[in-house]
Write a protein that holds these residues in place. Structure first.
Motif, mmCIF file in Angstrom:
data_model
loop_
_atom_site.group_PDB
_atom_site.id
_atom_site.type_symbol
_atom_site.label_atom_id
_atom_site.label_comp_id
_atom_site.label_asym_id
_atom_site.label_seq_id
_atom_site.Cartn_x
_atom_site.Cartn_y
_atom_site.Cartn_z
ATOM 1 N N LEU A 177 2.435 -119.794 3.806
ATOM 2 C CA LEU A 177 1.428 -118.744 3.981
ATOM 3 C C LEU A 177 1.534 -117.770 2.829
ATOM 4 C CD1 LEU A 177 -0.696 -117.627 6.144
ATOM 5 C CD2 LEU A 177 1.081 -115.944 6.657
ATOM 6 N N VAL A 178 0.395 -117.499 2.193
ATOM 7 C CA VAL A 178 0.314 -116.451 1.179
ATOM 8 C C VAL A 178 -0.474 -115.303 1.806
ATOM 9 C CG1 VAL A 178 -0.427 -115.816 -1.130
ATOM 10 C CG2 VAL A 178 0.373 -118.144 -0.679
ATOM 11 N N THR A 179 0.171 -114.159 1.915
ATOM 12 C CA THR A 179 -0.449 -113.025 2.593
ATOM 13 C C THR A 179 -1.522 -112.392 1.719
ATOM 14 O OG1 THR A 179 1.027 -111.307 1.746
ATOM 15 C CG2 THR A 179 1.809 -112.585 3.635
ATOM 16 N N ASP A 180 -2.274 -111.475 2.325
ATOM 17 C CA ASP A 180 -3.308 -110.766 1.574
ATOM 18 C C ASP A 180 -2.714 -109.972 0.421
ATOM 19 O OD1 ASP A 180 -5.327 -111.708 3.221
ATOM 20 O OD2 ASP A 180 -5.235 -109.984 4.571
ATOM 21 N N GLU A 181 -1.434 -109.636 0.541
ATOM 22 C CA GLU A 181 -0.748 -108.881 -0.526
ATOM 23 C C GLU A 181 -0.094 -109.796 -1.544
ATOM 24 O OE1 GLU A 181 -1.634 -106.813 2.922
ATOM 25 O OE2 GLU A 181 -0.094 -108.394 2.837
ATOM 26 N N GLY A 182 -0.210 -111.114 -1.361
ATOM 27 C CA GLY A 182 0.356 -112.065 -2.305
ATOM 28 C C GLY A 182 1.782 -112.477 -2.016
ATOM 29 N N GLU A 183 2.322 -112.038 -0.885
ATOM 30 C CA GLU A 183 3.671 -112.467 -0.499
ATOM 31 C C GLU A 183 3.636 -113.906 -0.005
ATOM 32 O OE1 GLU A 183 6.499 -110.871 -0.830
ATOM 33 O OE2 GLU A 183 5.623 -108.995 -1.575
ATOM 34 N N VAL A 184 4.702 -114.651 -0.300
ATOM 35 C CA VAL A 184 4.784 -116.060 0.078
ATOM 36 C C VAL A 184 5.831 -116.224 1.181
ATOM 37 C CG1 VAL A 184 5.283 -118.410 -0.719
ATOM 38 C CG2 VAL A 184 4.109 -116.789 -2.242
ATOM 39 N N ILE A 185 5.435 -116.858 2.294
ATOM 40 C CA ILE A 185 6.340 -117.119 3.417
ATOM 41 C C ILE A 185 6.309 -118.617 3.683
ATOM 42 C CG2 ILE A 185 6.965 -116.492 5.785
ATOM 43 C CD1 ILE A 185 5.090 -114.067 5.497
ATOM 44 N N THR A 186 7.504 -119.245 3.801
ATOM 45 C CA THR A 186 7.555 -120.706 3.777
ATOM 46 C C THR A 186 8.092 -121.385 5.025
ATOM 47 O OG1 THR A 186 9.762 -120.700 2.767
ATOM 48 C CG2 THR A 186 7.866 -120.715 1.264
ATOM 49 N N GLN A 187 8.558 -120.674 6.024
ATOM 50 C CA GLN A 187 9.064 -121.314 7.232
ATOM 51 C C GLN A 187 8.156 -120.968 8.408
ATOM 52 O OE1 GLN A 187 11.607 -123.452 7.752
ATOM 53 N NE2 GLN A 187 12.115 -123.545 5.578
ATOM 54 N N ALA A 235 9.171 -118.075 10.641
ATOM 55 C CA ALA A 235 9.060 -116.819 9.895
ATOM 56 C C ALA A 235 7.598 -116.397 9.797
ATOM 57 C CB ALA A 235 9.664 -116.971 8.507
ATOM 58 N N ILE A 236 6.716 -117.379 9.609
ATOM 59 C CA ILE A 236 5.286 -117.080 9.547
ATOM 60 C C ILE A 236 4.791 -116.570 10.900
ATOM 61 C CG2 ILE A 236 2.986 -118.068 9.209
ATOM 62 C CD1 ILE A 236 4.296 -120.027 7.190
ATOM 63 N N LEU A 237 5.223 -117.207 11.981
ATOM 64 C CA LEU A 237 4.817 -116.742 13.309
ATOM 65 C C LEU A 237 5.279 -115.313 13.559
ATOM 66 C CD1 LEU A 237 3.960 -119.691 13.823
ATOM 67 C CD2 LEU A 237 5.104 -119.548 16.052
ATOM 68 N N ASP A 238 6.485 -115.006 13.148
ATOM 69 C CA ASP A 238 6.994 -113.653 13.327
ATOM 70 C C ASP A 238 6.160 -112.656 12.513
ATOM 71 O OD1 ASP A 238 9.290 -111.875 14.343
ATOM 72 O OD2 ASP A 238 9.318 -111.475 12.193
ATOM 73 N N TYR A 239 5.828 -113.033 11.275
ATOM 74 C CA TYR A 239 4.997 -112.165 10.434
ATOM 75 C C TYR A 239 3.632 -111.930 11.084
ATOM 76 C CZ TYR A 239 1.804 -110.838 6.696
ATOM 77 O OH TYR A 239 0.835 -110.199 5.956
ATOM 78 N N LEU A 240 3.007 -113.001 11.558
ATOM 79 C CA LEU A 240 1.689 -112.865 12.189
ATOM 80 C C LEU A 240 1.761 -111.975 13.419
ATOM 81 C CD1 LEU A 240 0.386 -116.545 11.943
ATOM 82 C CD2 LEU A 240 -0.153 -114.626 10.420
ATOM 83 N N ASP A 241 2.872 -112.066 14.150
ATOM 84 C CA ASP A 241 3.009 -111.239 15.340
ATOM 85 C C ASP A 241 3.155 -109.761 14.999
ATOM 86 O OD1 ASP A 241 2.805 -111.906 18.048
ATOM 87 O OD2 ASP A 241 4.886 -111.367 18.414
ATOM 88 N N ARG A 242 3.732 -109.481 13.834
ATOM 89 C CA ARG A 242 3.895 -108.083 13.418
ATOM 90 C C ARG A 242 2.583 -107.495 12.922
ATOM 91 N NH1 ARG A 242 9.464 -106.735 13.594
ATOM 92 N NH2 ARG A 242 10.436 -108.510 14.631
ATOM 93 N N ILE A 243 1.763 -108.313 12.240
ATOM 94 C CA ILE A 243 0.530 -107.752 11.677
ATOM 95 C C ILE A 243 -0.625 -107.781 12.675
ATOM 96 C CG2 ILE A 243 1.208 -108.364 9.319
ATOM 97 C CD1 ILE A 243 -0.999 -110.574 9.451
ATOM 98 N N ALA A 244 -0.516 -108.612 13.729
ATOM 99 C CA ALA A 244 -1.576 -108.685 14.740
ATOM 100 C C ALA A 244 -0.946 -108.691 16.126
ATOM 101 C CB ALA A 244 -2.431 -109.923 14.519
ATOM 102 N N PRO A 245 -0.312 -107.574 16.511
ATOM 103 C CA PRO A 245 0.440 -107.543 17.770
ATOM 104 C C PRO A 245 -0.433 -107.524 19.022
ATOM 105 C CG PRO A 245 0.433 -105.375 16.748
ATOM 106 C CD PRO A 245 -0.205 -106.307 15.768
ATOM 107 N N GLN A 246 -1.733 -107.372 18.848
ATOM 108 C CA GLN A 246 -2.605 -107.271 20.017
ATOM 109 C C GLN A 246 -2.693 -108.591 20.787
ATOM 110 O OE1 GLN A 246 -3.428 -106.898 16.862
ATOM 111 N NE2 GLN A 246 -5.323 -107.971 16.336
ATOM 112 N N VAL A 247 -2.352 -109.707 20.153
ATOM 113 C CA VAL A 247 -2.252 -111.004 20.852
ATOM 114 C C VAL A 247 -0.816 -111.494 20.639
ATOM 115 C CG1 VAL A 247 -3.199 -113.331 21.103
ATOM 116 C CG2 VAL A 247 -4.688 -111.460 20.363
#
Length: 213
Positions: free
Chosen positions: A55-65, A68-80
């Motif tokens: 996953l390459v985020t809107d800020e250009g950060e690269v996440i590869t596991q 780890a990606i699921l955790d990131y998504l949960d932090r940026i979209a906690p409403q679901v």
């Protein structure tokens, strides 16, 4: 966001489910892991291990596991939420997600199976037995954990979360490889429930633009 994915990659499938559950817009880019594109220069720059998802985020950060990606998504979209707020319940979700991600998947992924074939020269029948053994070990343990948690609609509660994101792709792999799932009624029940959910349907391998038999 950009997701580098392959239709038949169970780890990519996990992330596609999470993105669909959260309704997050993203660009999908295909990496053909059957053809070895994950090891080519441009993608290897993104993924040191040579794999998907990335996953390459809107800020250009690269996440590869995937987790780890699921955790990131949960932090940026906690409403679901993919994880419960309660510490013990969150630990149980991670317990099942890690059982699948650490105990089953690494032993049965494409890299491991290719290494068994070459250079170890393990034949197709023995490779299938290897695959079925680790599915039985892992899903047997998953069945026990799920039985302990009761009879909720999904793995933990009445809405899907990270554990379901991991379970469904692993069951899909087991079915594709002809594994017997009759000893795991709770696993089968949750899998069937998830497949009726629009997010899981949208993320399914056969719905991906790079899908092929």
């Amino acid at each position: 966001m950009i997701l580098y994915s392959f239709f038949n990659s169970s780890t990519s499938y996990r992330v596609r489910i999470a993105l669909a559950l959260k309704g997050l817009a993203h660009e999908l880019r295909t990496v053909d892991i059957r053809a070895g594109e994950q090891y080519a220069g441009p993608h290897r720059t993104l993924s040191p291990v040579g794999g998907v998802p990335v996953l390459v985020t809107d800020e250009g950060e690269v996440i590869t596991q995937s987790l780890a990606i699921l955790d990131y998504l949960d932090r940026i979209a906690p409403q679901v939420p993919l994880y419960p707020a309660d510490p013990v319940q969150r630990a149980h979700v991670l317990e099942l997600a890690l059982l699948i991600s650490c105990d089953i998947h690494p032993l049965n992924n494409l890299r491991a199976l290719k290494y068994l074939a070459d250079p170890l020269a393990v034949g197709p029948e023995a490779r299938s037995a290897w695959y079925a053994h680790w599915i039985a070990e892992g899903l047997g343990a998953a069945e026990v954990l799920l039985q302990r948690r009761g009879s909720s609609t999904y793995c933990f509660g009445d809405s899907p979360g990270a554990a379901d994101c991991c379970l469904v792709p692993q069951v899909a792999n087991a079915l594709r490889m002809g594994c017997d799932l009759t000893p795991y009624p709770r696993v089968q029940q949750i899998h069937a429930t998830c497949l009726s959910h629009p997010a899981f349907q949208a993320a399914a391998p056969e719905r991906q633009p790079d899908h092929r038999p």
